[in-house]
Design a protein around this motif. Structure first.
Motif, PDB file in Angstrom:
ATOM      1  N   SER A 250       0.714  -1.142   0.022  1.00 31.51           N
ATOM      2  CA  SER A 250       0.063   0.108   0.014  1.00 31.51           C
ATOM      3  C   SER A 250       0.939   1.165  -0.071  1.00 31.51           C
ATOM      4  CB  SER A 250      -0.943  -0.013   1.323  1.00 31.51           C
ATOM      5  OG  SER A 250      -1.514   1.271   1.348  1.00 31.51           O
ATOM      6  N   SER A 251       0.523   2.197  -0.653  1.00 29.90           N
ATOM      7  CA  SER A 251       1.277   3.380  -1.075  1.00 29.90           C
ATOM      8  C   SER A 251       1.009   4.310   0.515  1.00 29.90           C
ATOM      9  CB  SER A 251       0.751   4.236  -1.968  1.00 29.90           C
ATOM     10  OG  SER A 251      -0.465   4.580  -1.936  1.00 29.90           O
ATOM     11  N   ARG A 252      -0.131   4.064   0.839  1.00 28.78           N
ATOM     12  CA  ARG A 252      -0.229   4.890   2.314  1.00 28.78           C
ATOM     13  C   ARG A 252       0.564   4.097   3.356  1.00 28.78           C
ATOM     14  NH1 ARG A 252      -6.958   5.734   2.574  1.00 28.78           N
ATOM     15  NH2 ARG A 252      -6.942   7.205   0.550  1.00 28.78           N
ATOM     16  N   LEU A 253       0.420   2.770   3.317  1.00 29.08           N
ATOM     17  CA  LEU A 253       1.283   2.056   4.369  1.00 29.08           C
ATOM     18  C   LEU A 253       2.813   2.553   4.274  1.00 29.08           C
ATOM     19  CD1 LEU A 253       1.549   0.057   6.823  1.00 29.08           C
ATOM     20  CD2 LEU A 253       1.587  -1.607   4.991  1.00 29.08           C
ATOM     21  N   SER A 254       3.283   2.645   2.882  1.00 27.34           N
ATOM     22  CA  SER A 254       4.606   3.013   2.638  1.00 27.34           C
ATOM     23  C   SER A 254       4.827   4.401   3.306  1.00 27.34           C
ATOM     24  CB  SER A 254       4.809   3.073   1.254  1.00 27.34           C
ATOM     25  OG  SER A 254       6.242   3.358   1.041  1.00 27.34           O
TER      26      SER A 254
END
Length: 376
Positions: free
Chosen positions: A136-140
């Protein structure tokens, strides 16, 4: 390698010049903060050394962008994001030094700066082992913020003695440069110029140059500059993860792939331990874990009779004994590194305990309490 050495020397020279200028301005215009209960200095001294360090770093990186060997690096947003983050963190540090922000406002600003850096390309998108990626880009972005903000505050946490933070970061950055440079060669990259190597070698030069004024007795403190050092150290660790191809390291060197994470942690291992122990001690006394006092590891050493330089040297030595063997694992086997590191570790442990006067005093007291016929 010659270009990297040149950049480190330029960074050190610029730091020497700019620190002298900033110190003169502070004295000329009376920008001298009042002493706090937790300060170890007996008289007020300038606390805006971080401004000189950040300016020297930014000027050196701008100069690097004009060097043909380094120019391709600046075609991406990553070095510019690092520079922008350093500038923003410097401004935050100056504001905090002048008006002392509360911890919520300060932490919020750090999160914002780290988040903007992440959006600018300094983002943890993969783990350096087994080719794992963050789905996930958000998790990243969240993980990037957590890592950078954590390292920022850990480095800031140790900035309590003259030369301590600058020396520890210089040792860590030097170790990180060795790792990043050798890794690039192993990866068979067409160019040995990388953003991570450039950043940490300049960071090392800045810290070495600042130590001229900051080693005890200090004539200027870095103030919020410690947070800038932590931001760049964490940022470089994240950037270097993108250099690693696990397939080229081989099955026997999987541990090497963890070094971009291990090296920044090794630099802040002691302050993290200090942070945990000190926070617990404060909470047991009914205080906030963020309450500033003189209960840190180095403060207790000073209170027990150790000299300022002795305490700093001990903590520098512990940083080196953790960081340098970690970098050496990229070239040498675990057994060879252990053969050299373990004896040095044993000596370091002995020196550390020898430097605790209260332990020596307790030992003498115990001997005095033992009956004469038992002392043999």
């Amino acid at each position: 390698m010659k270009v990297y050495i040149l950049l480190a020397l330029i960074a050190a020279a610029l730091t020497l010049i700019l620190t002298a200028l900033v110190r003169w301005c502070c004295l000329r215009w009376g920008i001298l903060p009042p002493l706090r209960n937790r300060d170890v200095q007996s008289v007020p001294i300038p606390r805006l050394g971080g401004v000189a360090m950040t300016l020297a770093l930014l000027l050196t990186m701008l100069l690097a962008s004009k060097i043909p060997y380094m120019t391709p690096l600046f075609a991406t947003t990553v070095p510019w994001a690092l520079m922008g983050g350093a500038a923003a963190m410097c401004i935050l540090g100056v504001v905090d030094d002048l008006i002392e922000l509360d911890w919520v406002a300060k932490l919020s600003a750090q999160v914002l700066i780290a988040g903007l850096m992440g959006l600018g390309g300094v983002q943890l998108v993969s783990f350096p082992i087994f080719g794992l990626t963050i789905g996930s880009s958000r998790l990243s972005l969240v993980l990037t913020i957590v890592v950078i903000v954590g390292i920022i505050n850990a480095v800031n946490f140790i900035d309590g003695l003259d030369g301590l933070a600058a020396g520890i970061v210089a040792i860590g950055a030097g170790s990180f440069f060795i790792y990043s440079y050798i890794l690039t060669r192993i990866m068979g990259a067409p160019s040995y110029a990388t953003t991570a190597s450039m950043t940490v070698v300049i960071l090392m030069g800045v810290c070495v140059g600042f130590l001229w004024y900051n080693f005890h007795p200090s004539s200027i403190m870095m103030g919020g500059g410690a947070e800038t050092l932590g931001l760049l150290l964490g940022g470089a660790g994240i950037v270097v993860t993108g250099q690693i191809d696990p397939a080229l390291l081989g099955d026997g060197q999987v541990f090497v792939g963890l070094l971009p994470i291990i090296l920044p942690i090794s630099v802040i291992l002691i302050p993290i331990g200090d942070l945990v122990v000190t926070s617990i001690r404060r909470m047991l006394k009914g205080r906030s874990p963020f309450h500033a006092d003189r209960s840190h590891f180095h403060d207790r050493l000073l209170a027990r009779g150790r000299g300022h330089r002795e305490v700093v040297a001990i903590l520098w030595l512990w940083t080196a004994i953790i960081a340098l063997p970690a970098a050496a694992l990229l070239v040498f086997s675990v057994y060879k590194v252990a053969a050299v590191a373990l004896p040095v570790l044993a000596i370091t442990v002995f020196l550390t305990f020898y430097e605790f006067p209260f332990l020596r005093g307790r030992r003498r007291k115990n001997l005095q309490e033992v009956p004469a016929h038992d002392k043999s």
